[in-house]
Motif scaffolding. Structure first.
Motif, PDB file in Angstrom:
ATOM      1  N   LEU A   6       0.865  -1.191  -0.053  1.00 16.79           N
ATOM      2  CA  LEU A   6       0.025  -0.138   0.004  1.00 16.79           C
ATOM      3  C   LEU A   6       0.938   1.406   0.193  1.00 16.79           C
ATOM      4  N   PRO A   7       0.515   2.236  -0.763  1.00 17.78           N
ATOM      5  CA  PRO A   7       1.565   3.510  -0.902  1.00 17.78           C
ATOM      6  C   PRO A   7       1.348   4.171   0.635  1.00 17.78           C
ATOM      7  N   GLU A   8       2.529   4.577   1.018  1.00 13.73           N
ATOM      8  CA  GLU A   8       2.945   5.239   2.308  1.00 13.73           C
ATOM      9  C   GLU A   8       3.283   6.653   2.188  1.00 13.73           C
ATOM     10  N   PRO A   9       2.935   7.591   2.816  1.00 15.14           N
ATOM     11  CA  PRO A   9       3.110   8.951   2.572  1.00 15.14           C
ATOM     12  C   PRO A   9       4.681   9.059   2.586  1.00 15.14           C
ATOM     13  N   GLY A  10       5.254   9.787   1.836  1.00 18.49           N
ATOM     14  CA  GLY A  10       6.561  10.194   1.793  1.00 18.49           C
ATOM     15  C   GLY A  10       7.538   9.164   1.323  1.00 18.49           C
ATOM     16  N   VAL A  11       6.967   7.912   0.706  1.00 15.00           N
ATOM     17  CA  VAL A  11       7.797   6.977   0.180  1.00 15.00           C
ATOM     18  C   VAL A  11       7.691   7.090  -1.147  1.00 15.00           C
ATOM     19  N   CYS A  12       8.821   6.969  -1.876  1.00 17.38           N
ATOM     20  CA  CYS A  12       8.720   6.884  -3.299  1.00 17.38           C
ATOM     21  C   CYS A  12       8.951   5.344  -3.858  1.00 17.38           C
ATOM     22  N   ALA A  13       7.809   4.692  -4.515  1.00 18.39           N
ATOM     23  CA  ALA A  13       7.969   3.697  -4.985  1.00 18.39           C
ATOM     24  C   ALA A  13       7.892   3.240  -6.660  1.00 18.39           C
ATOM     25  N   ALA A  14       8.317   4.373  -7.051  1.00 19.59           N
ATOM     26  CA  ALA A  14       8.637   4.312  -8.552  1.00 19.59           C
ATOM     27  C   ALA A  14       9.157   3.087  -9.069  1.00 19.59           C
ATOM     28  N   PRO A  15       8.683   2.385 -10.115  1.00 18.70           N
ATOM     29  CA  PRO A  15       9.537   1.111 -10.461  1.00 18.70           C
ATOM     30  C   PRO A  15      10.495   1.673 -11.291  1.00 18.70           C
ATOM     31  N   ALA A  16      11.771   1.026 -11.572  1.00 20.65           N
ATOM     32  CA  ALA A  16      13.000   1.080 -12.281  1.00 20.65           C
ATOM     33  C   ALA A  16      13.304  -0.354 -12.772  1.00 20.65           C
ATOM     34  N   PRO A  17      14.111  -0.413 -13.767  1.00 25.22           N
ATOM     35  CA  PRO A  17      14.512  -1.658 -14.304  1.00 25.22           C
ATOM     36  C   PRO A  17      15.516  -2.170 -13.446  1.00 25.22           C
ATOM     37  N   ALA A  18      15.229  -3.508 -13.492  1.00 27.65           N
ATOM     38  CA  ALA A  18      16.242  -4.421 -12.631  1.00 27.65           C
ATOM     39  C   ALA A  18      17.755  -4.421 -12.989  1.00 27.65           C
ATOM     40  N   ALA A  19      18.836  -4.489 -12.283  1.00 25.91           N
ATOM     41  CA  ALA A  19      19.821  -4.427 -12.951  1.00 25.91           C
ATOM     42  C   ALA A  19      20.458  -5.672 -13.525  1.00 25.91           C
ATOM     43  N   ALA A  20      21.027  -5.155 -14.695  1.00 26.91           N
ATOM     44  CA  ALA A  20      21.414  -6.359 -15.739  1.00 26.91           C
ATOM     45  C   ALA A  20      22.520  -7.218 -15.104  1.00 26.91           C
ATOM     46  N   GLY A 222      13.217 -24.153  -2.855  1.00 25.76           N
ATOM     47  CA  GLY A 222      13.304 -22.937  -3.558  1.00 25.76           C
ATOM     48  C   GLY A 222      11.792 -22.419  -3.367  1.00 25.76           C
ATOM     49  N   VAL A 223      11.955 -21.130  -3.961  1.00 26.32           N
ATOM     50  CA  VAL A 223      10.171 -20.563  -3.924  1.00 26.32           C
ATOM     51  C   VAL A 223       9.870 -20.443  -5.448  1.00 26.32           C
ATOM     52  N   LYS A 224       8.411 -20.574  -5.312  1.00 34.51           N
ATOM     53  CA  LYS A 224       7.753 -20.558  -6.544  1.00 34.51           C
ATOM     54  C   LYS A 224       7.778 -19.521  -7.332  1.00 34.51           C
ATOM     55  N   SER A 225       7.300 -18.554  -6.669  1.00 37.05           N
ATOM     56  CA  SER A 225       7.093 -17.025  -7.279  1.00 37.05           C
ATOM     57  C   SER A 225       7.556 -15.992  -6.349  1.00 37.05           C
ATOM     58  N   ARG A 226       8.844 -15.846  -6.377  1.00 38.80           N
ATOM     59  CA  ARG A 226       9.476 -14.414  -5.534  1.00 38.80           C
ATOM     60  C   ARG A 226       8.782 -13.312  -6.106  1.00 38.80           C
ATOM     61  N   PRO A 227       8.478 -12.486  -4.917  1.00 34.22           N
ATOM     62  CA  PRO A 227       7.911 -11.276  -5.324  1.00 34.22           C
ATOM     63  C   PRO A 227       8.954 -10.309  -6.158  1.00 34.22           C
ATOM     64  N   GLU A 228       8.377  -9.586  -7.299  1.00 32.29           N
ATOM     65  CA  GLU A 228       9.249  -8.830  -8.233  1.00 32.29           C
ATOM     66  C   GLU A 228      10.088  -8.007  -7.623  1.00 32.29           C
ATOM     67  N   GLU A 229       9.874  -7.298  -6.484  1.00 25.58           N
ATOM     68  CA  GLU A 229      10.706  -6.425  -6.037  1.00 25.58           C
ATOM     69  C   GLU A 229      11.885  -7.206  -5.232  1.00 25.58           C
ATOM     70  N   PHE A 230      11.836  -8.286  -4.619  1.00 26.68           N
ATOM     71  CA  PHE A 230      12.890  -9.000  -4.245  1.00 26.68           C
ATOM     72  C   PHE A 230      13.926  -9.651  -5.283  1.00 26.68           C
ATOM     73  N   ASP A 231      13.278  -9.941  -6.497  1.00 31.35           N
ATOM     74  CA  ASP A 231      13.951 -10.426  -7.656  1.00 31.35           C
ATOM     75  C   ASP A 231      14.945  -9.103  -8.066  1.00 31.35           C
ATOM     76  N   THR A 232      14.257  -7.821  -8.081  1.00 32.93           N
ATOM     77  CA  THR A 232      15.072  -6.792  -8.440  1.00 32.93           C
ATOM     78  C   THR A 232      16.233  -6.321  -7.425  1.00 32.93           C
ATOM     79  N   LEU A 233      15.834  -6.675  -6.000  1.00 35.93           N
ATOM     80  CA  LEU A 233      16.925  -6.679  -5.007  1.00 35.93           C
ATOM     81  C   LEU A 233      18.010  -7.726  -5.115  1.00 35.93           C
ATOM     82  N   ASN A 234      17.550  -8.958  -5.563  1.00 35.89           N
ATOM     83  CA  ASN A 234      18.695  -9.822  -5.791  1.00 35.89           C
ATOM     84  C   ASN A 234      19.377  -9.340  -6.839  1.00 35.89           C
ATOM     85  N   ASP A 235      19.057  -8.971  -8.051  1.00 39.29           N
ATOM     86  CA  ASP A 235      19.866  -8.485  -9.186  1.00 39.29           C
ATOM     87  C   ASP A 235      20.798  -7.312  -8.813  1.00 39.29           C
TER      88      ASP A 235
END
Length: 467
Positions: A6-20, A222-235
């Motif tokens: 859920l969006p929280e005031p003052g928190v920027c959650a704009a998506p960006a491309p995952a690290a290559a 292993g996990v079946k479907s890791r949330p996308e945000e944690f995939d981005t963090l892994n990269d």
């Protein structure tokens, strides 16, 4: 297990491309391609690419992990110093004095002084990870001798370790959650025998072995479907770790070469002094050159030492941080995998429950053995119903645990990322200032030589022309 932020005031959650991903493996430093990793289009993902908005649930302990209200004033100060060597019939080890000053009300006194060895720090780190599996705990200095160290107990190694242990404890003291951990308090306040007794109160060997087996099983599954945000963090972590590793190796090589150059310069100056004794006409300029070389050597030694003490440790620290982040992400995945496994077990039990029919051959066969088919079927239904309800309770607890773990990691990641950027920027600014200062001093030394001896040469040339 997908999170619904859920969006929280003052928190920027704009998506960006995952690290290559970086192609290939890291090359040895004696190759010219060391910097190839930086030429790839693998820019480190910006902090804003990781969604930090937090899911909330009335059934969870989510509020425990909201770090926004961090205290402005530091209320606990820790110093690690005064290393002492201890020799017993079994082993030789080093202890360090840990001095604590605090104004916190949960402490019985405002000052404490205890002695701790490296194994005690390892125990504390393990207890913090056990209690907070997805919080980012600052890495300890390495246990084994680093490359270039002659032996484990030389002064340089002990001092390097002392600084690392000092930073480790102060990072914990600055953390809004970890600093209130009961084991941390015991570590800072208990005498050696009290700490030993406290350690024995932990879970037994079989319990720890069970936890380890479950963690290994979850990692293998292993996990079946890791949330996308944690995939981005892994990269991000993968690329960050590779780049920091290259930077660390290059910085260590540069310092090593500068030290070798310094040793050669120290041999260079005396040659001019010896030469001046056999060249009467060149005696003065040769002596002046020797003096300039000697002054530059002193500046170079100070410069190399400052880089060794202030730049290289920071880069190496964040190489270790990358491994810490990978371990945190693995623990998060293990929690999700455990929850997914329970959901699979629940689905299997429900399938078994739905499959019970009057024509089930197992109940018919049981009738031939003198059992009442209806009674046997009812017993199995009751057993399955009980197992299903039990699994539902376990899944509810695991989902709440996973939600807390995800939220804790998101918020602590933001905190870690800010600290990392500040540390790296400060180190690079320090390096730039030291380089400018060093080269300006060396430039001034040689300019003074030019001013004095260039005028002498012009005057001497004029006299020769007049003659």
């Amino acid at each position: 297990m997908d999170s619904h932020p859920l969006p929280e005031p003052g928190v920027c959650a704009a998506p960006a491309p995952a690290a290559a991903d970086l192609a290939g493996q890291m090359l040895e430093l004696d190759e010219d391609d060391d910097l190839e990793v930086f030429s790839k289009d693998a820019t480190l993902t910006d902090c804003s690419s990781f969604n930090t908005s937090m899911p909330t649930s009335p059934a969870s302990m989510i509020n425990q992990y909201k770090f926004e209200e961090e205290p402005d004033a530091k209320d606990i100060f820790i110093t690690v110093d005064n290393p002492e060597s201890h020799v017993t019939a079994i082993e030789t080890f080093i202890t360090y004095r840990v001095s604590t000053k605090t104004t916190r009300s949960e402490f019985d006194s405002c000052e404490y002084e205890v002695r701790r060895r490296y194994q005690d720090f390892l125990w504390l780190k393990g207890k913090l990870e056990e209690a907070n599996p997805t919080l980012i705990i600052h890495p300890l200095p390495e246990k084994f001798v680093m490359k270039g160290m002659v032996e484990r107990f030389n002064e340089d190694f002990i001092e390097t370790r002392r600084k690392g242990l000092h930073k480790f404890l102060n990072r914990i003291a600055d953390h809004p959650i970890l600093s209130f951990n009961e084991d941390f308090k015991v570590f800072l306040t208990a005498q050696a025998w009290e700490l030993t007794s406290h350690k024995k109160q932990g879970p037994g060997f079989l319990s720890r072995m069970g936890d380890t087996v479950r963690a290994v099983a979850a990692s293998v599954r292993g996990v079946k479907s890791r949330p996308e945000e944690f995939d981005t963090l892994n990269d991000y972590v993968e690329v960050f770790g590779q780049k920091m590793s290259v930077m660390d190796k290059i910085a260590q090589r540069v310092v090593k070469e500068q030290k070798e150059h310094l040793e050669e310069m120290k041999e260079y100056g005396p040659i001019y002094t010896l030469w001046s004794g056999s060249e009467e006409e060149l005696g003065e300029p040769l002596t002046a050159v020797a003096s300039c070389v000697d002054k530059c050597c002193r500046e170079a030694e100070e410069h190399v030492n400052s880089l060794s003490e202030n730049l290289v440790p920071v880069l190496h620290e964040y190489v270790l941080c990358a491994e810490t982040l990978k371990a945190v992400l693995r623990r998060r995945d293990n929690i999700q995998a455990e929850c997914e496994a329970k959901n699979d077990a629940l689905a299997s039990k429900r399938t078994d429950r739905d499959a019970l029919t009057d024509s089930d051959l197992s109940f018919v066969f049981g009738g031939f053995l003198g059992k009442n088919p209806e009674e046997a079927k009812l017993q199995k239904e009751q057993r399955l119903d009980g197992e299903i309800e039990e699994l539902k309770d376990e899944i509810e607890k695991l989902e709440d645990k996973a939600e807390c773990a995800n939220t804790a990691l998101k918020v602590d990641w933001e905190r870690w990322h800010r600290n990392m950027q500040r540390d790296i920027k400060s180190s690079f600014l320090y390096m730039a200032e030291r380089n400018v200062d060093y080269y300006e001093k060396c430039l001034a030394i040689w300019e003074s030589f030019l001013v004095s001896h260039k005028n002498d040469l012009i005057a001497e040339t004029g006299r020769e022309e007049n003659c």
